[in-house]
Design a protein around this motif. Structure first.
Motif, short mmCIF file in Angstrom:
data_model
loop_
_atom_site.label_atom_id
_atom_site.label_comp_id
_atom_site.label_asym_id
_atom_site.label_seq_id
_atom_site.Cartn_x
_atom_site.Cartn_y
_atom_site.Cartn_z
N GLY A 1 -30.55 49.38 49.32
CA GLY A 1 -30.77 50.78 49.63
C GLY A 1 -29.57 51.68 49.42
N GLN B 1 -25.49 55.68 54.18
CA GLN B 1 -26.21 56.97 54.21
C GLN B 1 -26.35 57.42 52.75
N PRO B 2 -27.42 57.04 52.09
CA PRO B 2 -27.50 57.17 50.63
C PRO B 2 -27.20 58.55 50.06
N ASN C 1 -29.06 54.17 56.50
CA ASN C 1 -29.61 52.99 55.84
C ASN C 1 -29.24 51.75 56.65
#
Length: 446
Positions: free
Chosen positions: A35, A92-93, A100
């Protein structure tokens, strides 16, 4: 260990800690795994012409999948401390919005593995890899990024603040500002020296906001920042060289140290910089100027300042590194003593040497890497640290850069700083002679 090493080791004492350091983008790989969102370095490395060998950090040292093996290698060195950075876009994309959990789980497992080996974790929140989602909103030129960073710092502190020995807000904000925005050498590749000035302020602001956010979590980890620093020495005694050396020191070391410890920017820099687009709000300096638990100092070379055309070059009596940098260990001693004299009265905390290391053109010969030149480099710089300690500087630890060969930013995989040689085709780690020397050194130090 020879007699000289044994005598030097006695000067550090048992409370002094020894470690190794890495950073997320340089070793993790797993760029699209778990992710993780893209960072500005993913974008930059996939832009043709930016990296010397046209490589990327997509795989790097594959630490994301090999962290258990790597922690075992760290333990083999007998170090008590490991400094690493968290990939913001892995946890935290976008750099804002949802966290995430799979990304946080990776770092939780890494912390567990370190704890099993009795190795203290020293976390860096930002080692140049801004989430691309924030870059698309203006990156560090956008003041809002400082507030997003504080929210990120708060979340990391909430989760890991009692599992780490220290947390640093930034690694080398000078590089982020001047190489990322000044000359475009690093991501995001902007060429605008005035923009670099504003970015440097937003980085310092984000540091202050993050410190407050983490303090509010009442964490046990010590909190601080890591700055790359150097002495600036005039090539001659001419008034021009002396003035230019003072300017170089002011715009690099004092530009970051003065706001943190004195609450203001150095006047000599303000007088010489283009301040036309520089914006500082009323409370900014108070936010930046707050106590630290530690200061991380990264040292690789000195600035040798000449106003002649062409400029004079240093004699480089100890030679040059594979990066083309002069080997100048006494500069570390002079730097540490200098900042102690200037900032001790302004709350200078204990100091960690958070990076010190060297790149050479290492080769594997009969399954060994003979790098006596690196051993000589480390020994000389440890002697400089010992001299600074004797002079009264409160230095508590030393991290060698780096644990292993890795992705060396715009140099790609062409430069090797590691104690472990990495065969990038097989991902085999081979301890260099310097790794064995460092292990024996730490044993002697107790």
């Amino acid at each position: 260990m020879n007699a000289t090493d044994l005598a030097l080791a006695k000067q550090f004492g048992e409370s002094f800690f020894w470690g190794v350091a890495t950073s997320a983008y340089q070793i993790e790989g797993g760029a699209a795994d778990g992710g993780r969102g893209p960072s500005i370095w993913d974008t930059f490395t996939h832009t043709p012409g930016k990296i010397l060998d046209s490589s990327t950090g997509d795989v790097a040292c594959d630490h994301y999948h090999r962290y258990v093996e790597d922690v075992s290698h760290i333990a083999d060195l007998q170090v008590s401390a490991y400094r690493f950075s968290i990939s913001w876009s892995r946890v935290q994309p976008l750099g804002y919005g949802a966290w995430n959990e799979e990304g946080f789980d990776f770092y939780s497992r890494l912390l567990d593995e370190l704890a099993k080996k009795n190795i203290l974790a020293h976390i860096t929140l930002y080692h140049w890899d801004l989430p691309q989602g924030l870059q698309e909103q203006g990156g560090w030129l956008n003041r809002d990024t400082a507030h997003h960073f504080a929210a990120y710092a708060k979340e990391v502190a909430r989760r890991f603040g009692d599992r780490a020995a220290s947390i640093a807000t930034h690694n080398e904000p000078w590089c982020t500002a001047n190489l990322g925005y000044g000359n475009g050498q690093f991501a995001p590749g902007v060429v605008d020296t005035v923009a670099a000035l504003q970015v440097s302020h937003h980085l310092l602001l984000s540091h202050g906001l993050a410190m407050s956010a983490m303090r509010d979590q009442h964490v046990s980890a010590k909190l601080g920042i890591v700055l790359n620093q150097w002495t600036a020495e005039p090539a001659t005694n001419s008034a021009a060289d002396i003035a230019e050396a003072q300017w170089e020191y002011a715009r690099s070391v004092q530009w970051f140290m003065d706001p943190i410890f004195k609450g203001s920017y150095p006047q000599i820099a303000l007088d010489r910089m283009d301040m036309s687009r520089f914006q500082v709000e009323a409370d900014d300096m108070a936010i930046i100027h707050q106590p630290l638990d530690f200061l991380g100092v990264n040292y690789y070379f000195r600035a040798y300042v000449s106003t002649e055309n062409p400029p004079r070059k240093p004699e480089a009596k100890l030679g040059l590194t594979d990066m083309g940098w002069e080997i100048y260990p006494q500069g570390l001693r002079d730097l540490l003593i200098g900042i102690h004299k200037e900032y001790a009265a302004h709350g200078l905390p204990e100091i960690y040497i958070t990076e010190n290391g060297v790149a050479f053109a290492d080769k594997v010969e009969d399954s060994r890497v003979h790098d006596q030149n690196r051993i000589n480099f480390v020994r000389a710089h440890l002697n400089a640290v010992a001299e600074a300690k004797t002079a009264g500087v409160n230095i508590q630890g030393y991290f060698y850069w780096s644990l292993m060969d890795n992705f060396e930013w715009n140099s790609g995989y062409l430069r090797r700083f590691g104690l472990y040689y990495v065969d990038y085709l097989t991902q085999q780690r081979i301890p260099k002679d310097s790794a064995l020397w460092y292990r024996d050194w730490i044993r002697v130090c107790g």
